[in-house]
Design an enzyme around this catalytic site. Sequence first.
Site, PDB file in Angstrom:
ATOM      1  N   ILE A  98     -29.304 -22.762   6.237  1.00  0.00           N
ATOM      2  CA  ILE A  98     -28.516 -23.504   7.887  1.00  0.00           C
ATOM      3  C   ILE A  98     -27.754 -24.254   6.631  1.00  0.00           C
ATOM      4  O   ILE A  98     -28.247 -25.100   5.713  1.00  0.00           O
ATOM      5  CB  ILE A  98     -29.690 -24.064   8.463  1.00  0.00           C
ATOM      6  CG1 ILE A  98     -28.920 -24.966   9.238  1.00  0.00           C
ATOM      7  CG2 ILE A  98     -30.721 -25.001   8.297  1.00  0.00           C
ATOM      8  CD1 ILE A  98     -29.108 -25.489  10.720  1.00  0.00           C
ATOM      9  N   SER A  99     -26.432 -24.803   7.377  1.00  0.00           N
ATOM     10  CA  SER A  99     -25.666 -25.150   6.443  1.00  0.00           C
ATOM     11  C   SER A  99     -25.795 -26.451   6.815  1.00  0.00           C
ATOM     12  O   SER A  99     -26.223 -26.702   8.070  1.00  0.00           O
ATOM     13  CB  SER A  99     -24.185 -24.592   6.647  1.00  0.00           C
ATOM     14  OG  SER A  99     -23.483 -23.310   7.370  1.00  0.00           O
ATOM     15  N   GLN A 100     -24.869 -26.850   6.109  1.00  0.00           N
ATOM     16  CA  GLN A 100     -24.842 -28.327   6.076  1.00  0.00           C
ATOM     17  C   GLN A 100     -24.322 -28.954   7.262  1.00  0.00           C
ATOM     18  O   GLN A 100     -23.028 -27.991   7.589  1.00  0.00           O
ATOM     19  CB  GLN A 100     -24.375 -29.402   4.905  1.00  0.00           C
ATOM     20  CG  GLN A 100     -23.710 -30.926   4.991  1.00  0.00           C
ATOM     21  CD  GLN A 100     -23.038 -30.966   3.290  1.00  0.00           C
ATOM     22  OE1 GLN A 100     -22.332 -30.090   3.095  1.00  0.00           O
ATOM     23  NE2 GLN A 100     -22.477 -31.942   3.772  1.00  0.00           N
TER      24      GLN A 100
END
Length: 216
Positions: free
Chosen positions: A62-64
Site C-alpha cells: 500500500i503506497s505511502q
Amino acid sequence: MTANPQPPEKMMFQLTLRRRGISDQAVLRTMEEVPREMFVEEGDREGAYHDSALAISCGQTISQPFVVAYMTEQLKLQKHHRVLEIGTGSGYQAAVLSRLAGHVLTVERYRKLADIARARLEKLGCHNVEVMLGDGLNLPANIGPFDRIIVTAALDKVPEHLIERLDMGGILIAPVGPHQGLQMLVRLTKTGAGIERKELVEVRFVPALPGVAREL
Ligand code: SAH
C-alpha cells in the site's frame, strides 16, 4: 456537546502531508476522511497513519500516504471525471479517488487483492468504484476513454494504448523507471498541440507486470 477530538496520530498525519507540500484542501480533507487502517494488514493498524508504505498480500504494497496525496493532487480531479487506476493493491488510492471524482475503474492483476479491495470499498460506501481483475498493460479495447489515468506500479515506459485512452485535456500520472530502485513520477497532459510531459518527483513503486497473476 463537544466535537470528537481528532486522535493525535491523525493530526500528525495531516501535519506531515501539509509540511511536505500538499495544499489542496479537498485532497487534505479526503486524506483525513478515508480510514487507512481499513486498508492495511491487521497487524499494521497501529502504524496506519505513519507516512510509509506497508506490505500487503501477494508481495505488494500500500503506497505511502504522501505519495497517494501528491499523485491525487497532481490529477486535479473534478466531480465529473472518469478515472482509470492501474494497480488496485489495497484499494486505498481508489477510495481516495472515489471521493473526488465521478467514477473510478481500478484494475488489479491479483484476484485475491481485487476481491479484498472490492469488499473494503463496498463496506466504505464507495459505490462509484469498479474493481476489475485484469492486466492494465493489456486492457480490452472497449475500455475508456478517461479524463484521468493513474498508474500505481512502475512502468518501463508509458504504453501508447494508455495515452490513447485519455480524453483531450486529460492527465496521466505514472512512475516510470527500473523495476528495482527509484522511478520518476511522470505527468502527461493531452493538449491540442500534443502530449506535454513533466517529471515530478522520484518515487519507489513495485513493478507493473504483464498478465493476470496465475497464483491467487
Ligand atoms: N494503489 C495501491 C498500491 C499499488 S501496489 C494502493 O493504494 O494500495 C501496485 C499494484 O499494482 C499491486 O497490487 C500489483 O499487483 C498491481 N499490478 C502490477 N502490474 C499490474 C498490471 N499489469 N495490471 C494490473 N495491476 C498490476
